[in-house]
Scaffold this motif. Sequence first.
Motif, PDB file in Angstrom:
ATOM      1  N   ARG A 125       0.868  -1.175   0.000  1.00 59.07           N
ATOM      2  CA  ARG A 125       0.000   0.000   0.000  1.00 59.07           C
ATOM      3  C   ARG A 125       0.906   1.227   0.000  1.00 59.07           C
ATOM      4  N   ILE A 126       0.591   2.224  -0.830  1.00 60.35           N
ATOM      5  CA  ILE A 126       1.434   3.419  -0.957  1.00 60.35           C
ATOM      6  C   ILE A 126       0.566   4.648  -0.730  1.00 60.35           C
ATOM      7  N   PRO A 127       1.154   5.750  -0.363  1.00 60.41           N
ATOM      8  CA  PRO A 127       0.364   6.988  -0.272  1.00 60.41           C
ATOM      9  C   PRO A 127      -0.255   7.290  -1.638  1.00 60.41           C
ATOM     10  N   GLU A 128      -1.506   7.700  -1.610  1.00 63.64           N
ATOM     11  CA  GLU A 128      -2.221   7.944  -2.865  1.00 63.64           C
ATOM     12  C   GLU A 128      -1.491   9.008  -3.682  1.00 63.64           C
ATOM     13  N   THR A 129      -1.075   8.631  -4.894  1.00 61.96           N
ATOM     14  CA  THR A 129      -0.248   9.510  -5.727  1.00 61.96           C
ATOM     15  C   THR A 129      -0.793   9.528  -7.153  1.00 61.96           C
ATOM     16  N   PRO A 130      -1.186  10.725  -7.665  1.00 66.14           N
ATOM     17  CA  PRO A 130      -1.668  10.783  -9.053  1.00 66.14           C
ATOM     18  C   PRO A 130      -0.504  10.653 -10.020  1.00 66.14           C
ATOM     19  N   CYS A 131      -0.604   9.781 -11.015  1.00 65.00           N
ATOM     20  CA  CYS A 131       0.415   9.653 -12.060  1.00 65.00           C
ATOM     21  C   CYS A 131      -0.148   8.882 -13.247  1.00 65.00           C
ATOM     22  N   ARG A 132       0.487   9.063 -14.377  1.00 62.46           N
ATOM     23  CA  ARG A 132       0.065   8.381 -15.599  1.00 62.46           C
ATOM     24  C   ARG A 132       1.095   7.361 -16.052  1.00 62.46           C
ATOM     25  N   HIS A 133       2.375   7.714 -15.897  1.00 64.40           N
ATOM     26  CA  HIS A 133       3.446   6.848 -16.380  1.00 64.40           C
ATOM     27  C   HIS A 133       4.115   6.152 -15.199  1.00 64.40           C
ATOM     28  N   ILE A 134       4.422   4.867 -15.363  1.00 70.36           N
ATOM     29  CA  ILE A 134       5.050   4.053 -14.318  1.00 70.36           C
ATOM     30  C   ILE A 134       6.269   3.387 -14.927  1.00 70.36           C
ATOM     31  N   ARG A 135       7.355   3.350 -14.110  1.00 68.85           N
ATOM     32  CA  ARG A 135       8.496   2.540 -14.524  1.00 68.85           C
ATOM     33  C   ARG A 135       8.991   1.717 -13.348  1.00 68.85           C
ATOM     34  N   ILE A 136       9.425   0.498 -13.676  1.00 73.22           N
ATOM     35  CA  ILE A 136       9.872  -0.478 -12.674  1.00 73.22           C
ATOM     36  C   ILE A 136      11.253  -0.950 -13.094  1.00 73.22           C
TER      37      ILE A 136
END
Length: 647
Positions: free
Chosen positions: A312-323
Amino acid sequence: MCRIFTICIAALLAGILPGRATPLATRSLSQLEQRLVEIDAELGQLAHYSLRSGIGSIGFRSIPHETANQTEWIEIQLDQETPLDEIVLVPTIRRDTQEGFQADGFPDEFRILAGTADHLSGTVLGEYRSADGILPREAPLVIPAKGILASWIRIEATRLSQRAFDGKHVFQLSEVLLFSGGENMALRQPVKVSSNHPERADSAWNVRYLVDGHTPYLMDAAQGLQSVAYASPSGKQPVLALDLGESVPLSRIHLHALEQSDTVPQAFAGDLGIPKNLRIEGANQPDFSDAIPLLETRQESVNDTGPIMMWRIPETPCRHIRIFDATPNTLDPASNTSRIGFAEIELFSKGRNVALGKTVKNDLPPRGRALSALTDGRNFYGNILPVRDWLNELARRHALETERPLVVEQLNLRYARQKATLHRMSWLAALLVAAVAFTILIDRMLRLHQIARIRERFAADLHDELGANLHAIGLLGDLAKDAVHSPDELIETVDEIRALTERSGAAARHCADMQQADIFGKLPDDMRRTARRIMADVEYTISIEGEAMLEKLKPRTKADLFLFYKESLVNISRHSGATKVAIELNANREAIHLTITDNGLGLEGDIPSSLKRRARLLGGHVTTSTSESGGTCIALKLKPIKFRFRN
């Protein structure tokens, strides 16, 4: 969300919690058969118990005790007061040589409390005892929380069970999940315990593993096609990038571990494809110029990985994700044997996996396994379910697999009863056929006997009535000759002959059933009249007592008594040569006695057969003896039993 609540309601109604099942003995055979069909159909739609193998975290274990009546507890602290819908307890699993996989160290008796900072005593959500039948099990135990507002949950074990390998009494759990909607609010939260078994730092037993999201199960749904997970080639490792299509607030990340192999034992310890220093970043710009760290975690040991890794992570608005793996690579890329890969990447926004079906790219030339497997919603076993749905399906499977043998047992009992009943009915049918045949045979024999008796009576009636009448007619004919010069006496005699002839005709017509013929008047009058006719040339006396009792006799009895009397007179008239005859008839409630005495030549030999036959038809007893005058005394005794009287 609708599916979650549907499964919860079905679970409660179907008896996931003990003591809720409908008694099977009250159901009809058709209902039991239908229930078995329903169970098998539903089992075909539920997730399976597929247990992980290799090594990895196990869960929490208390210190051991010598006796069962010990108290151990676990308390999970939440970030804030949260309405809880459901509590799921995942047992530690062991393999039993007799029973297969079973819970190990799951408490025999326990209770669950929920409270807030302002309510430290808490509210009891559930209390379970040995008699509730929650053990044995390998499935999770699902407990409804009914939306209670809580900032902490405590599980208090008041009676411990034995662990398998040494028989010590412990409190063990693999995982505790606290669901509010589809969110596991217990995930990686602080945990307090009453005692903690001392272990090494790298041990698979640790209190933090109680809320790490790792269960002993692999997600094996009953539906969906197999998807072969993505795994990068050895060497330089790629950066995996996803475009969600729009900016969404992310609050949870699930990474499904790469299935290692389908061989036994497996080829890897369980951390294949998991970066040693995993970093996930989010951004709204495609070049990640505004990148924000969403998650950074370091893998200290294989115990930090599991089939599904959840954060669970703090709610964060974003569109692009990288791992990517953030570990500096000081080795020659050509000699680097590490790999990166997952069965599925799930990114949750408002409880929904927004990564599903999105395109994944990397910074390496395409080769090897397809990147599309990372977001196709499937793993090596089929569809990937929401975690709460998946655990509810496992709990539901346990309830149905517990109920099914009971239904089968009850069905077998009913079938055995049916078979026994059918066997008994077959015997009864055979006995009935035999009884019918026997009844027909007895009826035929009775009819033949009745015909014989009718013939006998017909012959007796014909002989006694007509024979006596003809003899009387003959005697009256002789009297007529003697009265030829006395017209008045002649006319009277001829009238007697005429009356006797008509009576004989009526008797001939009705001799087969003389009691139905209206040829007799009152028995005493008929007896006197007959004596006058047959004893016309003999001096006789007749005495009759109990005439009222005689009138109560049935017509057939009166007829037989009269014919016996008439036959006796005819025999005296024909054979005795008597000049005097005395007739006495005495009737009372005790018996009827008829005595006829003559002064004739006496009786030579046995009682005449005609008298025996008539006495037998009467059911009376006839005897003969020598009278005082040297003649014969005929005595008939007849007991007026009930069937000889008219009602």
